[in-house]
Write a protein that holds these residues in place. Structure first.
Motif, PDB file in Angstrom:
ATOM      1  N   ALA A   1       0.848  -1.197   0.000  1.00 43.47           N
ATOM      2  CA  ALA A   1       0.000   0.000   0.000  1.00 43.47           C
ATOM      3  C   ALA A   1       0.878   1.238   0.000  1.00 43.47           C
ATOM      4  CB  ALA A   1      -0.915   0.003   1.211  1.00 43.47           C
ATOM      5  N   LEU A   2       0.611   2.133  -0.933  1.00 36.99           N
ATOM      6  CA  LEU A   2       1.323   3.406  -1.037  1.00 36.99           C
ATOM      7  C   LEU A   2       0.413   4.485  -0.440  1.00 36.99           C
ATOM      8  CD1 LEU A   2       3.808   4.888  -2.126  1.00 36.99           C
ATOM      9  CD2 LEU A   2       2.682   4.990  -4.363  1.00 36.99           C
ATOM     10  N   LEU A   3       0.850   5.079   0.668  1.00 41.61           N
ATOM     11  CA  LEU A   3      -0.008   5.948   1.468  1.00 41.61           C
ATOM     12  C   LEU A   3       0.599   7.338   1.619  1.00 41.61           C
ATOM     13  CD1 LEU A   3      -0.631   3.356   4.343  1.00 41.61           C
ATOM     14  CD2 LEU A   3      -2.126   3.789   2.389  1.00 41.61           C
ATOM     15  N   GLY A   4      -0.289   8.296   1.869  1.00 39.10           N
ATOM     16  CA  GLY A   4       0.142   9.670   2.096  1.00 39.10           C
ATOM     17  C   GLY A   4      -0.947  10.626   1.643  1.00 39.10           C
ATOM     18  N   PRO A   5      -0.890  11.883   2.086  1.00 38.93           N
ATOM     19  CA  PRO A   5      -1.921  12.865   1.744  1.00 38.93           C
ATOM     20  C   PRO A   5      -1.898  13.245   0.272  1.00 38.93           C
ATOM     21  CG  PRO A   5      -0.114  13.911   2.916  1.00 38.93           C
ATOM     22  CD  PRO A   5       0.154  12.439   2.965  1.00 38.93           C
ATOM     23  N   ASN A   6      -2.944  13.936  -0.161  1.00 38.87           N
ATOM     24  CA  ASN A   6      -3.026  14.403  -1.541  1.00 38.87           C
ATOM     25  C   ASN A   6      -1.819  15.282  -1.875  1.00 38.87           C
ATOM     26  OD1 ASN A   6      -5.517  13.199  -2.020  1.00 38.87           O
ATOM     27  ND2 ASN A   6      -6.658  14.990  -1.320  1.00 38.87           N
ATOM     28  N   GLY A   7      -1.310  15.102  -3.108  1.00 41.36           N
ATOM     29  CA  GLY A   7      -0.241  15.951  -3.586  1.00 41.36           C
ATOM     30  C   GLY A   7       1.149  15.587  -3.108  1.00 41.36           C
ATOM     31  N   ILE A   8       1.288  14.472  -2.395  1.00 40.36           N
ATOM     32  CA  ILE A   8       2.585  14.114  -1.836  1.00 40.36           C
ATOM     33  C   ILE A   8       3.480  13.411  -2.848  1.00 40.36           C
ATOM     34  CG2 ILE A   8       2.096  11.802  -0.929  1.00 40.36           C
ATOM     35  CD1 ILE A   8       3.913  14.675   0.883  1.00 40.36           C
ATOM     36  N   GLY A   9       2.887  12.910  -3.965  1.00 39.63           N
ATOM     37  CA  GLY A   9       3.702  12.291  -5.005  1.00 39.63           C
ATOM     38  C   GLY A   9       3.444  10.820  -5.251  1.00 39.63           C
ATOM     39  N   LYS A  10       2.323  10.288  -4.775  1.00 42.61           N
ATOM     40  CA  LYS A  10       2.049   8.847  -4.928  1.00 42.61           C
ATOM     41  C   LYS A  10       1.905   8.466  -6.401  1.00 42.61           C
ATOM     42  CE  LYS A  10      -1.608   8.838  -2.248  1.00 42.61           C
ATOM     43  NZ  LYS A  10      -1.619  10.278  -1.888  1.00 42.61           N
ATOM     44  N   THR A  11       1.094   9.211  -7.150  1.00 49.93           N
ATOM     45  CA  THR A  11       0.915   8.913  -8.573  1.00 49.93           C
ATOM     46  C   THR A  11       2.218   9.094  -9.332  1.00 49.93           C
ATOM     47  OG1 THR A  11      -1.433   9.519  -8.553  1.00 49.93           O
ATOM     48  CG2 THR A  11      -0.308   9.594 -10.681  1.00 49.93           C
ATOM     49  N   THR A  12       2.936  10.155  -9.021  1.00 49.13           N
ATOM     50  CA  THR A  12       4.219  10.395  -9.683  1.00 49.13           C
ATOM     51  C   THR A  12       5.191   9.261  -9.398  1.00 49.13           C
ATOM     52  OG1 THR A  12       3.896  12.787  -9.532  1.00 49.13           O
ATOM     53  CG2 THR A  12       6.142  12.010  -9.911  1.00 49.13           C
ATOM     54  N   LEU A  13       5.189   8.744  -8.172  1.00 43.48           N
ATOM     55  CA  LEU A  13       6.088   7.642  -7.834  1.00 43.48           C
ATOM     56  C   LEU A  13       5.749   6.399  -8.649  1.00 43.48           C
ATOM     57  CD1 LEU A  13       8.337   6.388  -6.185  1.00 43.48           C
ATOM     58  CD2 LEU A  13       6.677   5.945  -4.344  1.00 43.48           C
ATOM     59  N   LEU A  14       4.470   6.058  -8.755  1.00 43.74           N
ATOM     60  CA  LEU A  14       4.078   4.897  -9.558  1.00 43.74           C
ATOM     61  C   LEU A  14       4.576   5.036 -10.998  1.00 43.74           C
ATOM     62  CD1 LEU A  14       0.382   4.294  -8.393  1.00 43.74           C
ATOM     63  CD2 LEU A  14       2.349   2.837  -7.898  1.00 43.74           C
ATOM     64  N   LYS A  15       4.405   6.225 -11.560  1.00 40.01           N
ATOM     65  CA  LYS A  15       4.797   6.443 -12.955  1.00 40.01           C
ATOM     66  C   LYS A  15       6.313   6.508 -13.121  1.00 40.01           C
ATOM     67  CE  LYS A  15       0.609   8.889 -14.441  1.00 40.01           C
ATOM     68  NZ  LYS A  15       0.075  10.168 -14.977  1.00 40.01           N
ATOM     69  N   ALA A  16       6.993   7.070 -12.132  1.00 44.04           N
ATOM     70  CA  ALA A  16       8.441   7.274 -12.264  1.00 44.04           C
ATOM     71  C   ALA A  16       9.210   5.967 -12.127  1.00 44.04           C
ATOM     72  CB  ALA A  16       8.925   8.289 -11.233  1.00 44.04           C
ATOM     73  N   PHE A  17       8.894   5.167 -11.118  1.00 44.37           N
ATOM     74  CA  PHE A  17       9.700   3.958 -10.951  1.00 44.37           C
ATOM     75  C   PHE A  17       9.342   2.883 -11.966  1.00 44.37           C
ATOM     76  CE2 PHE A  17       6.379   2.364  -7.872  1.00 44.37           C
ATOM     77  CZ  PHE A  17       6.207   1.085  -8.378  1.00 44.37           C
ATOM     78  N   SER A  18       8.178   3.014 -12.625  1.00 40.47           N
ATOM     79  CA  SER A  18       7.785   2.028 -13.641  1.00 40.47           C
ATOM     80  C   SER A  18       8.212   2.425 -15.046  1.00 40.47           C
ATOM     81  CB  SER A  18       6.267   1.837 -13.622  1.00 40.47           C
ATOM     82  OG  SER A  18       5.606   3.041 -13.979  1.00 40.47           O
ATOM     83  N   GLY A  19       8.722   3.636 -15.221  1.00 42.45           N
ATOM     84  CA  GLY A  19       9.187   4.076 -16.534  1.00 42.45           C
ATOM     85  C   GLY A  19       8.143   4.778 -17.371  1.00 42.45           C
ATOM     86  N   ILE A  20       6.925   4.972 -16.838  1.00 40.89           N
ATOM     87  CA  ILE A  20       5.917   5.734 -17.578  1.00 40.89           C
ATOM     88  C   ILE A  20       6.402   7.178 -17.744  1.00 40.89           C
ATOM     89  CG2 ILE A  20       3.540   6.604 -17.532  1.00 40.89           C
ATOM     90  CD1 ILE A  20       2.805   4.051 -15.983  1.00 40.89           C
ATOM     91  N   MET A  21       7.008   7.698 -16.681  1.00 42.95           N
ATOM     92  CA  MET A  21       7.725   8.968 -16.741  1.00 42.95           C
ATOM     93  C   MET A  21       9.167   8.696 -16.347  1.00 42.95           C
ATOM     94  SD  MET A  21       4.976  11.683 -15.096  1.00 42.95           S
ATOM     95  CE  MET A  21       5.491  11.297 -13.440  1.00 42.95           C
TER      96      MET A  21
END
Length: 257
Positions: free
Chosen positions: A32-52
Motif C-alpha cells: 500500500a502506497l499511502l500519504g496525503p493528496n499531492g505528496i507524489g504517490k501517482t508520480t512515484l508509480l509512474k516514475a519507478f515504472s518508466g511511464i515517466m
C-alpha cells in the motif's frame, strides 16, 4: 518476482515531487502506497515504472533494470491502472479488456487471449457487461473494466492508482479481495496507491508512507500503522484497535494541536 526501487527522484521544473525514494516488495505481496493528496504517490508509480523518466534512480524487477528496457519488453512485465479513466472511446467491455493482451498479440487475438479475457470478466463480475459499450457504464464499473484489462496483461508487477475510489462498498471489498487472490495465486507483486486506510489494512501486506516527498515509514502493519505515524503524516488524531487480525483505524474529531 521481486521489486527493488532505488533512489528515485523527480521534479516538475523546479518543484521537487520525489526525493531519493527507495523501497522493496516481494512476490506475492500487496504494498500500500499511502500519504496525503499531492505528496507524489501517482508520480512515484509512474516514475519507478518508466511511464515517466525520473531524473535519478533505478528500478529492478528480478534483478533487471526495467528503466533500461525497451517499452515493449516493459509492457510484458508491468500493468498500470491510472486513477482517472474519463477519456474513453466507444468499444465494448470485452474489447477494452482484450487490449490488455496487446503486448502478446502479433496480428490478431488467439483463442487463448479470448479465454483469458472472459475468465477475468467472470472473476470481476463483469460478464453481464461484456458486449455493452464502456461509455454506458458507471464510474465504478469502468474502473473494474480497467483493472480487468491490466489483469488480462498477466503482468509480473501490477500498479494500481486508487483502484476503488469510484466503487461502492461491496465492489471495493470484492475487487480488493480478487486482486489479493490473484497476486497470491500468480505470485506477482502489486503496488496500490490508496486513501482508505482500513481497506489497506484489510488487504495489504506492507505499507509505505510518503511525507515531504520522501519515504517516512515502510514495513508491516503493526510497525507502520500507528497513531503516531498517522498524526505525523495526515495531521489527524486516531485510535487504532486490532479487529479480526488487522488494524482498524478510527478517526477522532479533535485535530492535533
Amino acid at each position: 518476482m521481486s521489486l527493488k526501487v532505488e533512489h528515485i527522484s523527480y521534479s516538475y521544473e523546479r518543484n521537487q515531487v520525489l526525493d531519493d525514494v527507495s523501497f522493496e516488495a516481494e512476490a506475492g505481496e500487496v504494498l500500500a502506497l499511502l500519504g496525503p493528496n499531492g505528496i507524489g504517490k501517482t508520480t512515484l508509480l509512474k516514475a519507478f515504472s518508466g511511464i515517466m523518466r525520473p531524473q535519478q534512480g533505478r528500478t529492478f524487477v528480478d534483478g533487471e533494470d526495467i528503466l533500461q528496457m525497451p517499452p515493449g519488453q516493459r509492457a510484458r512485465l508491468i500493468a498500470y491502472v491510472p486513477q482517472y479513466t474519463a477519456n474513453l472511446f466507444p468499444v465494448s467491455v470485452a474489447d477494452a479488456v482484450l487490449m490488455g493482451r496487446q503486448p502478446f498479440v502479433r496480428f490478431r487475438p488467439k483463442e487463448e487471449d479470448k479465454r483469458v479475457v472472459f475468465e477475468i470478466l467472470e472473476q470481476l463480475e463483469l460478464t453481464q457487461f461484456a458486449f455493452r459499450n464502456i461509455e454506458a457504464l458507471s464510474g465504478g464499473e469502468r474502473q473494474r473494466v480497467f483493472i480487468a484489462r491490466a489483469l488480462a496483461q498477466e503482468p509480473k508487477l501490477l500498479l494500481l492508482d486508487e483502484p476503488t475510489s469510484s466503487m461502492d462498498i461491496k465492489n471495493m471489498l470484492h475487487t480488493m479481495d480478487m486482486i489479493v487472490e490473484l497476486v497470491k495465486k500468480k505470485n506477482i507483486t502489486a503496488v496500490v496507491s490508496i486513501h482508505d486506510l482500513n481497506l489497506a489494512s484489510m488487504f495489504c501486506d506492507k505499507f509505505l508512507f510518503l511525507k515531504e516527498h520522501r519515504v517516512f515509514a515502510h514495513g508491516a502493519g503493526a510497525e507502520v500503522l500507528t497513531s503516531e505515524n498517522l498524526q505525523d503524516v495526515y495531521k489527524v488524531n486516531t485510535k487504532i484497535t486490532q479487529v479480526d487480525g488487522y488494524s482498524h483505524i478510527r478517526l477522532l474529531k479533535k485535530l492535533p494541536e
